[in-house]
Design a protein around this motif. Structure first.
Motif, short mmCIF file in Angstrom:
data_model
loop_
_atom_site.label_atom_id
_atom_site.label_comp_id
_atom_site.label_asym_id
_atom_site.label_seq_id
_atom_site.Cartn_x
_atom_site.Cartn_y
_atom_site.Cartn_z
N SER A 1 3.99 7.09 2.20
CA SER A 1 4.13 6.17 3.32
C SER A 1 3.76 4.77 2.82
O SER A 1 2.60 4.48 2.53
N TYR B 1 0.83 -1.20 0.00
CA TYR B 1 0.00 0.00 0.00
C TYR B 1 0.86 1.26 0.00
O TYR B 1 1.95 1.28 0.58
N ASP B 2 0.34 2.30 -0.64
CA ASP B 2 0.83 3.66 -0.49
C ASP B 2 -0.19 4.35 0.41
O ASP B 2 -1.25 4.77 -0.06
N ASP B 3 0.10 4.43 1.71
CA ASP B 3 -0.86 4.85 2.71
C ASP B 3 -2.04 3.88 2.67
O ASP B 3 -1.90 2.72 3.05
N VAL C 1 3.50 0.57 2.97
CA VAL C 1 3.18 -0.45 3.97
C VAL C 1 2.97 -1.78 3.27
O VAL C 1 2.41 -1.85 2.17
N THR D 1 5.57 -1.94 9.71
CA THR D 1 5.80 -0.54 10.08
C THR D 1 5.94 0.28 8.80
O THR D 1 6.65 -0.12 7.88
N PRO D 2 5.25 1.43 8.69
CA PRO D 2 5.33 2.23 7.47
C PRO D 2 6.76 2.71 7.19
O PRO D 2 7.53 2.98 8.11
N GLU E 1 0.02 -5.60 9.40
CA GLU E 1 0.75 -4.65 8.57
C GLU E 1 2.17 -4.45 9.11
O GLU E 1 2.43 -4.61 10.30
#
Length: 319
Positions: free
Chosen positions: A214, A187-189, A216, A230-231, A228
């Protein structure tokens, strides 16, 4: 020539519009963050084989943190009269209702996402209630089925990429309780970029807009649990642009004119710039320089695009 002819032979103008292209440009991150040891995180799965007056206890200790555990001591307590007989894959001892298990040396290091097993035999009378809490090196662990351990290993935090350059994503994922990882999403955010269903879990993310991102990774296991990572923060910078000069050009009927093209910044590989008419007067066309190649050496040297006008059309066109 009368005034009517002079009006029909009026000059025509066309407008050259240079669109920004996403051209790779090497960038370098200039900041560094000191490394710190992550807090210990763990889970313990406790299972028994009970025959009424005694039982064997099998415990699986999973390192749910991002750093390896180097040397471990597992502690827990019973609520009844369970009495230790012998143990394996660790040094077992008992004081009252409290049990202590130290690693056996050969299994003292537990990598991030990995697990070790230990066990023992006990006798008892009455009830045999399972322990309600476990701790490793003094840190309380979670019980029951735990979600996967997910770590985004690429890109590195603080990395900088040029817009148009694919960002390489990679993740590791480890499941507990003999479960298996079914997929990892990136994911991007909150925007899903893509999914991989087999290790190594990777994705080449393209099309990220200029700005901060960010990233993930989210892993799913075969028992329905998910977790998930850590970003990881990265930056995408604006790409170099195609520069046309002049931006407006007048061309007489039956004649031709030229404008110059160059790049605003050095690319890290050869770049091809193509010029075509997108709308307007069909009597205007590119007669030379429709495809120009710029290299890391000549990117700032202007090259010409020639536009020709036929002998009858009027009006403007956009290129």
């Amino acid at each position: 020539m009368d005034s009517g002819r002079r009006r029909r032979a009026a000059r025509r103008l066309w407008t050259a519009v240079a669109a920004a292209l996403a051209l790779p440009l090497s960038m370098l991150a200039t900041s560094a963050t000191p490394a710190h040891a992550a807090a210990l995180q763990c889970s313990v799965d406790y299972r028994t084989n009970d025959w009424g007056s005694g039982f064997t206890a099998d415990l699986t200790l999973t390192n749910r943190g991002t750093d390896a555990i180097n040397g471990w001591t597992l502690t827990y307590a019973y609520s009844g009269n369970q009495k230790l007989s012998n143990g394996w894959n660790g040094t077992w001892s008992q004081s009252g209702q409290s049990i202590t298990v130290k690693d056996a040396g050969y299994n003292g290091t537990i990598a991030a996402g990995a697990a070790v097993s230990t066990g023992a035999q006990f006798s008892y009378s009455g009830t045999n209630t399972a322990p309600s809490s476990f701790a490793v090196n003094g840190t309380t662990c979670a019980g029951a089925h735990q979600p996967p351990v997910t770590v985004l290993t690429s890109p590195s935090a603080g990395a900088v990429y040029t817009q148009g350059t694919a960002v390489p994503l990679a993740a590791t994922a480890a499941a507990a309780d003999n479960a298996t990882i079914s997929k990892v999403e990136f994911y991007d955010d909150t925007t899903l970029l893509g999914t991989d269903t087999s290790a190594p879990f990777t994705l080449s993310a393209s099309g990220l807009a200029a700005g901060s991102h960010s990233l993930v990774a989210k892993a799913y296991d075969s028992l329905g649990a998910s977790a998930e990572s850590t970003p990881v923060g990265i930056t995408v910078t604006s790409a170099p642009a195609v520069v046309a000069s002049p931006t407006q050009l007048g061309v007489q009927q039956g004649k031709s004119g030229a404008f110059a093209v160059k790049l605003s910044a050095r690319p890290n590989a050869d770049v091809t710039v193509k010029t075509t008419r997108t709308d307007g007067n069909a009597g205007l066309s590119v007669s030379d320089g429709s495809s120009l190649t710029f290299t890391p050496s000549n990117w700032s040297t202007a090259q010409n695009v020639t536009v020709a006008a036929d002998s009858s059309g009027t009006g403007t066109a956009t290129f």
